[in-house]
Write a protein that holds these residues in place. Structure first.
Motif, short mmCIF file in Angstrom:
data_model
loop_
_atom_site.label_atom_id
_atom_site.label_comp_id
_atom_site.label_asym_id
_atom_site.label_seq_id
_atom_site.Cartn_x
_atom_site.Cartn_y
_atom_site.Cartn_z
N CYS A 1 6.87 8.41 -1.96
CA CYS A 1 6.38 8.23 -0.61
C CYS A 1 4.92 7.85 -0.62
O CYS A 1 4.31 7.62 0.39
CB CYS A 1 6.60 9.46 0.24
N THR A 2 4.34 7.78 -1.78
CA THR A 2 2.94 7.38 -1.83
C THR A 2 2.76 6.48 -3.03
O THR A 2 3.74 6.05 -3.62
CB THR A 2 2.04 8.62 -1.88
N VAL A 3 1.54 6.13 -3.34
CA VAL A 3 1.28 5.22 -4.44
C VAL A 3 2.10 5.66 -5.66
O VAL A 3 1.97 6.79 -6.11
CB VAL A 3 -0.21 5.27 -4.82
N GLY B 1 0.80 -1.22 0.00
CA GLY B 1 0.00 0.00 0.00
C GLY B 1 0.83 1.26 0.00
O GLY B 1 0.34 2.33 -0.35
N VAL B 2 2.08 1.17 0.40
CA VAL B 2 2.91 2.37 0.47
C VAL B 2 3.60 2.61 -0.86
O VAL B 2 3.54 3.69 -1.42
CB VAL B 2 3.93 2.27 1.62
N ARG C 1 -6.36 20.15 1.80
CA ARG C 1 -7.28 19.37 0.95
C ARG C 1 -8.25 20.28 0.22
O ARG C 1 -8.56 20.07 -0.94
CB ARG C 1 -8.08 18.40 1.82
N GLU D 1 -15.78 12.46 -0.47
CA GLU D 1 -14.33 12.69 -0.45
C GLU D 1 -13.61 11.63 -1.30
O GLU D 1 -12.70 11.95 -2.05
CB GLU D 1 -13.87 12.63 1.01
N ASP E 1 1.24 15.30 -0.14
CA ASP E 1 0.71 14.55 1.00
C ASP E 1 0.54 15.45 2.22
O ASP E 1 -0.40 15.26 3.01
CB ASP E 1 1.61 13.37 1.33
N THR F 1 -6.03 9.93 -8.11
CA THR F 1 -5.10 8.90 -7.66
C THR F 1 -4.94 7.90 -8.79
O THR F 1 -5.91 7.34 -9.27
CB THR F 1 -5.65 8.20 -6.41
N TRP G 1 -13.96 12.13 -5.03
CA TRP G 1 -13.08 13.19 -5.53
C TRP G 1 -11.65 12.67 -5.66
O TRP G 1 -11.00 12.87 -6.68
CB TRP G 1 -13.12 14.40 -4.58
N ARG G 2 -11.17 11.96 -4.62
CA ARG G 2 -9.78 11.51 -4.63
C ARG G 2 -9.52 10.45 -5.71
O ARG G 2 -8.41 10.35 -6.23
CB ARG G 2 -9.38 10.94 -3.26
N ARG H 1 -8.80 20.76 -3.73
CA ARG H 1 -10.10 20.53 -4.34
C ARG H 1 -10.55 21.75 -5.13
O ARG H 1 -11.01 21.63 -6.26
CB ARG H 1 -11.10 20.21 -3.25
N ARG I 1 -4.16 -5.95 0.03
CA ARG I 1 -3.26 -4.80 0.00
C ARG I 1 -2.71 -4.59 1.40
O ARG I 1 -3.47 -4.56 2.36
CB ARG I 1 -4.03 -3.56 -0.44
N LEU J 1 -2.63 16.96 1.68
CA LEU J 1 -3.76 16.03 1.78
C LEU J 1 -4.13 15.70 3.22
O LEU J 1 -5.26 15.35 3.52
CB LEU J 1 -3.44 14.74 1.03
N ILE J 2 -3.15 15.81 4.11
CA ILE J 2 -3.42 15.41 5.49
C ILE J 2 -4.04 16.58 6.27
O ILE J 2 -4.59 16.38 7.34
CB ILE J 2 -2.12 14.88 6.16
N THR K 1 -1.89 8.32 2.83
CA THR K 1 -2.18 9.65 3.37
C THR K 1 -3.68 9.94 3.32
O THR K 1 -4.27 10.43 4.29
CB THR K 1 -1.45 10.72 2.53
N ASP K 2 -4.28 9.65 2.18
CA ASP K 2 -5.72 9.88 2.05
C ASP K 2 -6.50 9.05 3.06
O ASP K 2 -7.46 9.53 3.66
CB ASP K 2 -6.19 9.50 0.63
N ARG L 1 -7.65 1.56 -3.13
CA ARG L 1 -7.31 2.47 -4.22
C ARG L 1 -6.48 3.66 -3.80
O ARG L 1 -5.52 4.03 -4.47
CB ARG L 1 -8.60 2.98 -4.89
N LEU L 2 -6.86 4.30 -2.72
CA LEU L 2 -6.26 5.60 -2.39
C LEU L 2 -4.95 5.45 -1.62
O LEU L 2 -4.62 4.38 -1.13
CB LEU L 2 -7.25 6.44 -1.59
N SER L 3 -4.25 6.58 -1.53
CA SER L 3 -2.95 6.56 -0.86
C SER L 3 -3.14 6.44 0.65
O SER L 3 -4.20 6.71 1.19
CB SER L 3 -2.19 7.83 -1.20
N LYS M 1 -5.51 7.99 5.95
CA LYS M 1 -5.36 8.57 7.29
C LYS M 1 -6.38 9.68 7.48
O LYS M 1 -7.03 9.77 8.51
CB LYS M 1 -3.95 9.17 7.43
N TYR M 2 -6.47 10.54 6.48
CA TYR M 2 -7.40 11.66 6.59
C TYR M 2 -8.85 11.16 6.64
O TYR M 2 -9.65 11.60 7.47
CB TYR M 2 -7.21 12.61 5.40
N LEU M 3 -9.17 10.21 5.77
CA LEU M 3 -10.55 9.72 5.68
C LEU M 3 -11.00 9.04 6.98
O LEU M 3 -12.15 9.15 7.37
CB LEU M 3 -10.68 8.73 4.52
#
Lengths: 495, 290
Positions: free
Chosen positions: B21-23, A134-135, B99, A337, B90, A345, A340-341, B103, A270, B93-94, A322-323, A318-320, A325-327
């Motif tokens: 650092c991300t996908v 996932g990373v 965000r 949300e 990121d 992505t 949108w992401r 958007r 994942r 995004l956090i 970071t996303d 699907r999402l990162s 964590k926020y979600l």
């Protein structure tokens, strides 16, 4: 004088009658014995505590084998088995507790005649696996072609509801008959029997049930789960650790039957830093979710509305990170949300599970994840199988299969003892079971535990190295075939 | 054959997962002969070799001629991937505000930020400070190039946003646009955003005069590092919504101290030097040397 005379007599008899029988013989001859045994005490060859998949398949195996079928067996289960017997759901609903059954386990269930009782239309064999990081996004693909070459019929594993299996096993037991089933009766105590004139049961475990019955067992089998009373009685410690994670399960409905399902369905997993999330195929448009995550995130997930929960599941594949964590921190509104992401992505649509569109009402649940391994599987007149012996992280889907492996080995061990006129409960005669299973289970549990730990970090260096490793393996079909065979339980044996 | 070799070279570069650092994006390496279509309007997909060339070329040339914003911009884009721009994205995004910026994708120009409106704001507001700074330095918000070499369209926006907000960082810190002020602000931005271009721009310190360089190392570099590291991510400021706020309040919310005014220091320094030379001249006169 007296001891010598006794020893001579014992020795004379010892040549052809075993020690305890000699003593009984001696006593009965003396003739002053009264009926000191409580009238309720019943003597069994095998008493199995726990009516889960492990316990039921052990009894089915013993009853199905002509060598062991004369044994007097009993089952003690604290819950009523009626709901299991009556288990029946429409084809649009699935129980949330599903397990993967490897072809090896299915082969065993076929041997004991239980597989025919399984509702096959509710079982889904899958032929491919897709696992990714996932990373970093590094992935490993086990396509059906590799699986086909490595396993018979190309099926890596079958997804099946636990209740479908236990129902089938009960059906098989009813068909075979001859099992004394004590259902809805709790074990209130286990102790040793008495040395009386009719029988010396001082080394025999005697199980007292809430129904007031007392069962003396030549061999007491603990198939009674993680907090096994049988294991406690036998004084066997169980060691391990809690992962501080829980597995969130749910039955999901996807928008279609899955990508490339003509060739065979695919299981997806994942690895997120909080734990792996897996989407495992069920028949039709359904799939089962196993999302291991931290207890507080699980509580947040469970508190979401159905729409937001579904969006979170889609996001998890699907999402990162970071996303996610926020979600997780949003109290609601994930659906909007996530949609949108998803536009921003990059992911390949056919490399992730099909979009989930619904979650079966009331199917979201969670259970704590831990690793436990009993110090030993056997004691004098005691054997442990399944979760009573070991608990493993579900990321490789091996928990139930390990239990089936135990049962197969124990049933064979018992059959061997019976065939050779040996006492089935004596520790020495149970050694074969332990030596066949302990090291093998320990190795598998170690691998699964290390996998969990390897993927539970976001450290860039570790992520880099593990991703390189995964890509290397992904490019070597022979290595993949090896893993595929191991996963399906038909691989080479090491121990 | 040469093409094949080149393909292999391209694909055997540093593994992406060591740096992303991300996908990781699913973009593949390509050659100049089969350049893929742009990912967004104005995007110019470059091969890794082209990117490296662009980075080196723009770095060297912008050191020689620091008045070329296009070169600085190109350097920023060529060095932002891998990792750095994803990290900044990121970071946005956090944060809920970050965000929202991603958007809404607001753009800063004289059209979206009317100078007459900004000048009409009361003293000490963020907007007024910005307007005053623009007036003092004689620049306008319209001098920003659009991003074209970053492959991910969202990251391209992040770069664009950073670039358009650059003048607001100037206004917030009060640092002027000549080389010395610019280097100080770049050091602050590097500590805060980690974008490599801002760090590389600090090499311009070698082109400063000795007195300026001394001042940089004594005052502005320590300020830049402590403030850049301890303050919040400045990319997450929704400037459009902050214009009417008190600038001091915003600074303390972000954790930024305003550095000593560079223009003031220079003025004082110049005055001191002038006084010194005058004094010298006067003393010389009185001695009758000339």
């Amino acid at each position: 004088m007296k001891p010598i005379a006794r020893s001579i007599r014992t020795r004379q008899l010892g040549g052809y009658v075993c020690h305890s029988c000699t003593r009984n013989l001696r006593r009965s001859r003396r003739g002053y014995a009264t009926t000191s045994q409580p009238s309720t005490l019943e003597i069994y060859d095998v008493v199995c505590v726990g009516g889960g998949p492990a316990g039921l398949s052990l009894l089915a195996a013993l009853r199905a084998n002509p060598i062991t079928s004369p044994l007097k067996v009993a089952l003690i289960e604290s819950q009523s088995l009626d709901p299991t017997r009556k288990f029946s759901l429409p084809s649009t609903q699935y129980s949330n507790r599903c397990s993967s059954l490897t072809p090896k386990s299915v082969g065993f269930l076929q041997d004991i005649g239980a597989w025919e009782h399984v509702k096959r239309e509710r079982v889904c064999g899958y032929k491919g696996m897709r696992v990714w990081d996932g990373v970093s996004g590094a992935s490993i693909d086990f396509s059906p072609e590799i699986g086909g070459a490595a396993t018979e019929g190309g099926v890596v594993a079958y997804m099946n509801e636990n209740l479908n299996l236990t129902r089938a096993l009960l059906g098989r037991l009813d068909e075979l008959g001859g099992v004394e089933v004590l259902e809805g009766e709790k074990v209130t105590g286990i102790g040793f029997g008495n040395d009386t004139s009719t029988a010396d049961l001082s080394s025999w475990p005697v199980v007292k049930t809430s129904g007031g019955r007392e069962l003396a067992a030549r061999l007491l089998v603990g198939a009674d789960g993680g907090n096994s009373p049988v294991r406690t009685f036998a004084g066997i410690d169980s060691r391990g650790w809690d992962y501080g994670r829980v597995g969130v399960v749910a039955t999901l409905q996807m928008e279609g039957e899955g990508w490339g399902c003509e060739e065979g369905k695919i299981a997806y997993q994942r690895f997120l830093p909080t734990g792996p999330v897996a989407c495992l195929p069920l028949p039709g448009k359904f799939c089962t979710l196993v999302w291991s995550t931290t207890p507080d995130l699980a509580a947040k997930l469970k508190a979401l509305s159905a729409e937001d929960f579904v969006s979170m599941v889609n996001a998890a594949f699907r999402l990162s990170v970071t996303d996610l964590k926020y979600l997780h921190d949003l109290p609601s509104g994930q659906e909007e949300e996530v949609s949108w992401r998803e536009n921003h992505t990059p992911f390949e649509r056919e490399h992730v599970p099909m979009k989930v569109v619904g979650v079966q009402e009331g199917s979201i649940a969670s259970f704590p994840l831990k690793l436990r391994h009993a110090d030993s599987y056997i004691g004098q007149r005691v054997a442990l199988v399944g979760d009573a012996a070991h608990t493993v992280h579900p990321l490789a889907g091996q928990g139930l299969n390990q239990g089936q492996g135990d049962v197969e080995s124990l049933a064979n061990t018992i059959a061997y003892s019976v065939e050779h006129g040996m006492d089935i409960g004596v520790r020495m005669n149970l050694e074969r079971y332990e030596s066949e299973r302990y090291a093998q289970n320990n190795m598998l549990m170690g691998v699964v535990d290390k996998l969990h730990k390897l993927y539970a970090t976001e450290n860039q260096l570790v992520v880099g190295v593990r991703s390189l490793g995964l890509r290397a393996v992904n490019s070597l079909d022979s290595v993949k075939g090896f893993f595929m065979r191991q996963a399906s339980g038909r691989g080479e044996k090491f121990l | 054959m040469a093409l094949l070799l080149r393909q292999r070279l391209l694909s055997s570069g540093l593994p992406r997962e060591l740096l992303a650092c991300t996908v990781s994006t699913t973009s593949r390496s390509f050659s100049v002969l089969n350049r893929p279509p742009p990912n967004y309007e104005g995007h110019v997909p470059l091969t890794r070799i082209e990117k490296a060339g662009l980075a080196v070329g723009s770095a060297v040339w912008s050191l020689i001629d620091p008045r070329r914003p296009d070169l600085i911009a190109a350097l920023g884009e060529a060095t932002a991937t891998p990792y750095f721009i994803y990290r900044l994205r990121d970071a946005m995004l956090i944060s809920p505000t970050g965000r929202r910026i991603l958007r809404d994708r607001p753009r800063i120009s004289s059209k979206t930020m009317s100078m007459t409106y900004l000048r009409s704001l009361p003293e000490n507001t963020v907007g007024r400070t910005y307007a005053d700074w623009l007036d003092r330095e004689g620049v306008s918000p319209d001098t920003r190039d659009t991003v074209k070499y970053i492959d991910d369209e969202e990251c391209a926006y992040v770069m664009q946003r950073y670039r358009e907000c650059h003048d607001l960082y100037h206004a917030l810190t009060g640092l002027p646009i000549f080389r010395e002020g610019e280097v100080a602000l770049k050091a602050f931005e590097f500590a805060n955003t980690l974008l490599p271009m801002t760090g590389l721009s600090m090499f311009a310190v070698t082109t400063l005069k000795p007195a300026e360089r001394k001042r940089f190392f004594q005052i502005y570099l320590p300020w830049a590092i402590t403030n850049g590291v301890k303050s919040k991510e400045v990319i997450n400021v929704y400037w459009e919504e902050q214009l009417e706020r008190n600038v001091e309040e915003l600074r303390s919310e972000l954790g930024i101290e305003k550095p000593v005014d560079l223009r003031d220091i220079r003025r004082q320094e110049r005055a001191r030097r002038k006084a010194e030379t005058e004094a010298k001249e006067r003393s010389g006169d009185s001695l009758g040397i000339n």
